[in-house]
Write a protein that holds these residues in place. Structure first.
Motif, PDB file in Angstrom:
ATOM      1  N   GLU A   1       0.843  -1.211   0.000  1.00  0.00           N
ATOM      2  CA  GLU A   1       0.000   0.000   0.000  1.00  0.00           C
ATOM      3  C   GLU A   1       0.875   1.257   0.000  1.00  0.00           C
ATOM      4  N   GLU A   2       1.884   1.243   0.873  1.00  0.00           N
ATOM      5  CA  GLU A   2       2.778   2.413   0.952  1.00  0.00           C
ATOM      6  C   GLU A   2       3.501   2.618  -0.380  1.00  0.00           C
ATOM      7  N   LEU A   3       4.011   1.517  -0.928  1.00  0.00           N
ATOM      8  CA  LEU A   3       4.740   1.567  -2.189  1.00  0.00           C
ATOM      9  C   LEU A   3       3.865   2.114  -3.322  1.00  0.00           C
ATOM     10  N   ALA A   4       2.609   1.665  -3.349  1.00  0.00           N
ATOM     11  CA  ALA A   4       1.680   2.125  -4.391  1.00  0.00           C
ATOM     12  C   ALA A   4       1.526   3.643  -4.339  1.00  0.00           C
ATOM     13  N   GLY A   5       1.386   4.176  -3.138  1.00  0.00           N
ATOM     14  CA  GLY A   5       1.241   5.625  -2.977  1.00  0.00           C
ATOM     15  C   GLY A   5       2.472   6.382  -3.433  1.00  0.00           C
ATOM     16  N   VAL A   6       3.648   5.882  -3.028  1.00  0.00           N
ATOM     17  CA  VAL A   6       4.917   6.516  -3.382  1.00  0.00           C
ATOM     18  C   VAL A   6       5.116   6.502  -4.902  1.00  0.00           C
ATOM     19  N   LEU A   7       4.858   5.353  -5.517  1.00  0.00           N
ATOM     20  CA  LEU A   7       5.079   5.233  -6.959  1.00  0.00           C
ATOM     21  C   LEU A   7       4.099   6.078  -7.765  1.00  0.00           C
ATOM     22  N   GLN A   8       2.851   6.124  -7.316  1.00  0.00           N
ATOM     23  CA  GLN A   8       1.856   6.913  -8.053  1.00  0.00           C
ATOM     24  C   GLN A   8       2.256   8.385  -8.077  1.00  0.00           C
ATOM     25  N   LYS A   9       2.703   8.885  -6.926  1.00  0.00           N
ATOM     26  CA  LYS A   9       3.113  10.281  -6.824  1.00  0.00           C
ATOM     27  C   LYS A   9       4.280  10.560  -7.789  1.00  0.00           C
ATOM     28  N   GLY A  10       5.266   9.652  -7.805  1.00  0.00           N
ATOM     29  CA  GLY A  10       6.426   9.844  -8.678  1.00  0.00           C
ATOM     30  C   GLY A  10       6.085   9.758 -10.147  1.00  0.00           C
ATOM     31  N   LEU A  11       5.223   8.816 -10.490  1.00  0.00           N
ATOM     32  CA  LEU A  11       4.837   8.640 -11.902  1.00  0.00           C
ATOM     33  C   LEU A  11       4.087   9.849 -12.431  1.00  0.00           C
TER      34      LEU A  11
END
Length: 310
Positions: free
Chosen positions: A9-19
């Motif tokens: 869940e944390e990773l998904a949030g971090v990656l979405q923001k970066g993408l």
């Protein structure tokens, strides 16, 4: 070496923001891994879950400036070396010139052998077609029965099980970074000193991409700069859909790693080493990833350099 392993869940949030800084539209969520034995993947394993780990084997210094032909490895042995015999392995590497007779890009997709079952080799090999100097993409098992590779490989290994994974959708590239670099640099920016490793598979569903294939002959003159390397490599524009196998590590914790490396294949005869999409407005990416728990560094080159790591 143990990676930092964030929750999905944390990773998904971090990656979405970066993408979103690099793509017009990006959505990252936690989903059940699709059945990878189905189209368009046709992998020998259903998923990318179960004891995920990354192996960085050999390295570019065995290819550049001059070739070390004796550097040959076996994926079944690698699976044992990373303490996961029978592992399902995806990634990017070089073909064994001992087996192939030429230098080529290997797209490893192998369910390695276990005590109960022989290996299932679903790999592809991309080489320069001697007839027309175009891309010749072949299923490895159509000609060979081994699981060898040469010189270098970046591998993502797991038990090949179904399970929860990170689904990444990104459309319309607005920034300079390619899809994999964007994911990796996002992780590096967010997690800093704590290295995060990630692997899996993604599809370039629409558009075109810049792909290289190494020439069949190793360079007789030393390749001493990135410019030398790029003049030696053969570059192509290849069309979607391309099925890509990335391996990335957010930051090298001091093992002389190749921090990102992605090879791809297709069902229309094109494949090789992914650099970047060439149709930013129309490109569509769909990927499934999992953070790795462990890193294994196998046969690290004693003498090293940073040339040819793109």
């Amino acid at each position: 070496f143990a990676f930092h392993v964030p929750s999905l869940e944390e990773l998904a949030g971090v990656l979405q923001k970066g993408l979103k800084e690099n793509f017009a539209d990006a959505q990252v969520s936690v989903v059940d891994c699709p059945d990878l034995t189905q189209e368009p993947f046709n992998f020998p394993a259903k998923g990318i879950c179960g004891k995920p780990r990354i192996a960085d084997v050999g390295g570019v210094p065995y290819l550049i400036p001059l070739i070390r032909k004796e550097k040959v490895y076996d994926l079944n042995t690698v699976a044992k070396d990373i303490e996961l015999p029978g592992a399902f392995i995806l990634g990017a590497g070089a073909g064994s010139s001992k087996v192939l007779g030429v230098n080529a890009e290997l797209i490893p997709i192998v369910q390695t052998k276990s005590e109960k079952k022989p290996a299932v080799n679903g790999s592809y090999v991309a080489q320069i077609n001697p007839a027309d100097k175009g891309c010749l993409l072949e299923k490895y098992s159509s000609k060979y029965t081994d699981c060898e590779f040469g010189l270098l490989a970046n591998l993502y290994a797991s038990e090949g099980q179904p399970g929860k994974v990170i689904e990444v959708k990104a459309n319309g590239r607005t920034g300079e970074l390619n899809f994999v670099s964007c994911l990796r640099q996002t992780l590096e920016k967010h997690y800093g000193e704590k290295p995060v490793g990630m692997g899996g598979t993604f599809i370039i569903q629409k558009g075109k991409a810049k792909i290289h294939i190494m020439p069949p002959e190793f360079s007789a003159c030393p390749l001493n700069t990135d410019e030398d390397v790029n003049n030696w490599l053969k570059f192509f524009e290849m069309k979607a859909p391309l099925i890509c196998q990335p391996v990335m590590v957010s930051r090298d914790p001091g093992f002389d790693l190749r921090v990102e490396h992605t090879h791809c294949f297709s069902h229309h005869g094109e494949g090789g080493h992914y650099h970047q999409d060439t149709s930013p407005d129309s490109v569509e990416y769909l990927g499934y990833f999992l953070p790795a728990e462990l890193l294994f560094r196998i046969d690290r080159p004693q003498e090293t350099h940073l040339i040819g790591r793109d």
